[in-house]
Structures are given as C-alpha cells and as structure tokens.
Write an enzyme that holds these catalytic residues in place. Sequence first.
Site, short mmCIF file in Angstrom:
data_model
loop_
_atom_site.label_atom_id
_atom_site.label_comp_id
_atom_site.label_asym_id
_atom_site.label_seq_id
_atom_site.Cartn_x
_atom_site.Cartn_y
_atom_site.Cartn_z
N ASP A 387 68.71 45.46 64.79
CA ASP A 387 68.47 44.03 64.71
C ASP A 387 68.39 43.68 63.22
OD1 ASP A 387 67.51 41.34 65.33
OD2 ASP A 387 65.55 42.10 64.71
N ASP A 591 64.70 41.63 71.29
CA ASP A 591 65.30 42.97 71.22
C ASP A 591 64.91 43.85 72.41
OD1 ASP A 591 66.43 42.42 68.66
OD2 ASP A 591 64.48 42.81 67.75
#
Length: 700
Positions: A387, A591
């Site tokens: 991420d 996430d």
Amino acid sequence: MHPEVVRDGPGECPICGMALEPTTPDTDEQENPELADMRRRFLVSTILAVPVVLIAMGRPLLEAIWPVPLQETGMRWAQFILATPVVLWAAAPFFQRAWRSLRTGKFNMFTLIGLGVGVAWVYSTLAVIAPGMFPTSFRDDAGNVPLYFESAAVIVALVLLGQVLELRARHKTGGALRALMDLTPPVAIRLTDCGHEKTIPLEDVRESDRLRVKPGSKIPVDGEVIEGASSVDESMVTGEPVPVEKGPGDILVGGTINGNGALVMRASKVGSDTLLARIVQMVAEAQRTRAPAQNLADRVAGVFVPAVMGAAVLSLAIWWLAGPEPRFAHGILAAVSVLIIACPCALGLATPMSITVAMGRAAGAGILFRDAAAIEKLRSIHTLAFDKTGTLTVGRPRLEKAVAAPGRDEDELLRLVASLERASEHPLANAVVAAAKERGLSLGDVKDFQSVTGKGVTGHVSGQEVLVGSPAYLADRGMDLSEALQEQAAELQQEGKTVVAVGVDGETAGLLCIGDPIRDSARDALERLRGEGLKLVMLTGDNEVTARAVARELGIDEVVAGVLPEGKQEAIRRLQQGNGGVAMAGDGINDAPALAAADVGIAMGTGTDVAMESADITLVRGDLAGIARARALSEATVANIRQNLFFAFFYNAVGVPVAAGVLYPVFGVILSPMIAAAAMSASSVSVISNALRLRSTRLF
C-alpha cells in the site's frame, strides 16, 4: 482448516483436526466457549502434572522436604491417580480427534499426540495395576517397571496451552471484524416527505431513503449527495489522508466521516450491500479460504504414524510366531516398546520449540508473527505488494515547501497562513500549523474567518486580509498566479503534491506545497528486497499521478492506482496466478481484504487494529526493513525445524528396529523401556538445544 470442509455448525476439521472457522462474521462479543473449555482443561492438567513430574523426576527433593518415608508403591499409585484425570478428561478432545483421524485415514499431529499419550498411560497403568505381567528384562535395578505418567501429563498440558493460544488468536480476529462493523453509526436521520427529521436504527434504512448527515458525523450507508457540500474523510476506503470534497451528485460511502458541512443524501446500498459490509465479508472469506500452511510434522505424520503402527504389529506377529516362550507376552511388550520409543515427544517439540524461540527473537527485532504458518510461508514469497499511504509514506500530510512571491518573506507567509488555518479543522490546515510551530513562528489572532467548502478559507490576520485555497479559487477572486509560480505549481502537482495558493490584501503572496513524505526506511528496505529477487508492486487508492511519482522515487515498476479495497484484493488474486507466493504490506482498513487474501499479510504497527488482525505479520515499529529481517528469520527457522525433525526421526529410525527385537537373534538383546525413555529424552534435548541456536540468528 481446509477450505473444502463445510459444516453447519462449529467443530473440528476432519482432515487436520483444527477448529472450523465460521463462513460469516459473528457480532457476538462473548468469549468462545471452546476457548473457555480449553483454558479450564489446561489449568487442571497443569495443576495435576506438576506433582506428577516432581514425584517422577524429583524423588530426592521430595524425600528431603517430606518427613514421612516415601513408599515406592504409594508413589506409583499417586502418579496414577494424578495423571489419570489429565489423560482421560483433559486430553479427551485430542483422543476424539485422533480416533477420527484413524477412522478417516487423515493422519495429523493429533494422531501422534493421541497415540503417544495413550500408549504411555496404558503401559504405565498396567505397570501399576499388574506389574507381574512384565518380565525381568523390563524392570529396573529395584525390580520396578518404569512409569511414563509424567510424559503423558506434560504432553497434554503443553498441547492444551497451544490450543488456548490458537483460540485466543482466532477470537482477536473476530474482534477485528466486529471493529469493522462498528465503523458505521448505530442510527441514521431520515427525512420524511414533509421534511421532518426522524432518528431510526441503521437496519431500518431502506434504499431511496433521504438521510441527513450532520457535520462531524459518520455516513450511515452508501448513497449520493442530493443537497449541501462538505469535505469527507474517506481514508477508511482509499487510505488517503486528504479529505474529498463532496457536492450534489457525488458518491458517499458508509462509515466514512463527514467534515464541517451539512449533507442530505439518498441511500443507494444498505445492509450487506454497502462497501463496508462487503469489506467485512471479504476479510472473513479470505481468512477461511486461504489454504493453511501444513506444519512439517503434520506432513510427515501421514507416513510416520502408519509406519510405527505397522512396525508394532509386525513385531508382535513375529514374536508370537517365532519368539521364545512366553511368545505372546514377549510380542505384546515388543509392540509396546516400539510405540514407546516412537512416542512423538521430540517430534511434537520439533516445530513448537523452533517457532517459540523464533517468535521471541522476532519480537526483540520489532516483528510479530501471528503463527508458525506465517514464518514458514514468508521465505517462499516472490512478489511483494505495498500500500502507499502509511506504508511507503508516513501517512500524514506535511508541509514540504513554502514558496513566497518576489518581495515577500517565506516565514511571514507561513505565519499568516498558519494563523488563519488554526481556525480550520481541515487536515491540510493542521499540517500548515504544525510546520509553523516547528519553525517557532508566533501566530496571530484571526477575525472574520470564513470557510468556503471545497475552495478555501478567508479572514483577517494582523490587519491583513488573507485568502488560502486552490489556485482556481484565487483566480476567481482576481488573483492570478505569476508565470513563475504557475510553473512551480504545475511541477509540484506532477510530483503528486497538493498545491495551495495564498493571497494577501488582494495580491498573490505565494504557494504552499503539502505532501505525504516517504518513510525514511523505505528506500533502503526496498533496495534490499529488490536485491533478494522480489518483484515489487504498489497498490493504492490514490490517483495515478501521485502513485507514479512515489513509485519513480522508490524504483517500483508496477503500479495499480485508484483502486478500492475490492480492487486491491483482486490485484492480489491476479498476482497469485503467477509463480511463487505473494505478500502484501499495508496499514489501513482498506488494506484488510488484500492482507487476508495474500499468502502472507504484513501490517504496519503504526496502522489500524483491523489491518494488524487481518495480517500474518506485524512490523511493530512500522519499519519496512523489518520485512527483510523477517525473511532472514523465516529461512533460519525453517532450516532449524528440518534439523529438529532429523534429530527426532534419527532416534526413531535407530530405536524402533531395536525395540522390535532385531538384535535378539544375534545378541539376545531386547530393548528395555528405560533405554527407550533415554533415547526419547536424548532426542528431546537435541531438539531443544538446536532450537535455542535461533536466539543468535543474524537479521541484518
């Protein structure tokens, strides 16, 4: 737990014996009854096992502190009385799973545990109740048949401890899912046809309902803005710290946070159809469908268990048919000796000892592994996805540059803007105020403060009219940027930065550049990981320009930008279709599905609890260099486990044939259970000593 196994209620997997995971998240916060049961069994077994070990191993100590002479018969019966509840009650679930594995032919660690504990207890019980059935060769110098109650009791207590730790981890994962569900407000404000407001439970919201969202409150469901304007914090979904401006026609996501404007929205997706509900379901499904990493000891159990049982039966048959009298008694004792020496004490310790030492070593380095599977799988990873915000970058807006127009002072420009922004609640405003405080600037009072949603703010500071907003907002107010400032603004925007224009008393005063800085450890960490042959990929909800700018700076070749949580999970699935395993590093709620779907999920310790509970590994310090250290420890631990398994099986490979009687025709030797116990002890000592070497493993 195997994904192909589906049951209509809780229970154990018939293949591996582990507890089944629910297919849908449970909102009940009460403690898992199985965890409570295992904890009770562990406490009872520990309380009873301690005196058994003292009686068996600490006889001189007992005689020194106990004034009454100890009778051997009484001590043997005491061990039987104390160990029997441990084996017959505390270990009952293990015997049930072992029996199921024998019926189905799906051998696992519970087969070994049940076999070892059962044989040790039955053999020892017979030695207490009917010692006369044992020949002289099976007795010690005092004429007593050795007992193995302490081995049975300790094995049960240790395995129960492992079950308690596993079930606690599962309960924490359920807590993370409940935390996700709690992100939505319990109620919503519905507008009736006549315009009145009515507060209703969230579950009563229906599609097409008109809902009012007050400043600072959470968006109740997915929908569309029909009235008003505001900035909305969508970091839960996108991971990006900069709020998004919303107006009529824009999409809202349930669970995100409204800023300082009032909104009226029309509900479009409610209940299980909302994005947040789908995130919860994706995390739960990914945790269930992810194939479990089989413990090395479990993998060899399919061969080891039937081989040991076959050797025991074969030795019984040969002694019965061709042995000296009493043939059947000798055959029974030979078979028992085979099972005793093959008791999986060392085999049961092989993996847990290495894992325990490795986890302690990792914790000291700021790395937390969820379980043994995570340690085993990390070494086989070939693709590492990141991420962006909060993982590769700090995750908080920060003033990176202030550009004053000719004739103006940079510090004075920042002082005026920070004084004005101190009255704002915008995250970008907080970044400016923090930068001014770092420079030690004295902020002034603000008068006539006004906020124009989606454009900027105005007010008077030290008698000067200050306007802060987008370059387009200043242009609308008759303050165009000079050519030089326009070029700088365009260059900064190409780098993915947020550019804020400043006007003072009707003239352009300068620019502020606000960005999300790259973590200090990111460059070196990624360079090391790239050097290890890993493919590096960025997955982010941020825009393409910003993502590409960060990727160029860090040398990341593949970028997937502008994706929601579902898109990140799909990207992980696509990467998994290639060669090798895929790891995902992230820090946010958005996430969580990707972390759960990856072969190894890596969460930043500076991120959300949901991300950490969805991941297999947590980097406590948020330091990406921890990934390289974790991989080094993974390699060392798996090698250590394999060495331990060699030690465990080496003694069995030598001892089982001797216990079966292969030396009797030549040397007239029958292996005594005492020698079998010594071999078992030597095997366990070798395993423990080897595992302790992991404490000095070099992790860069």
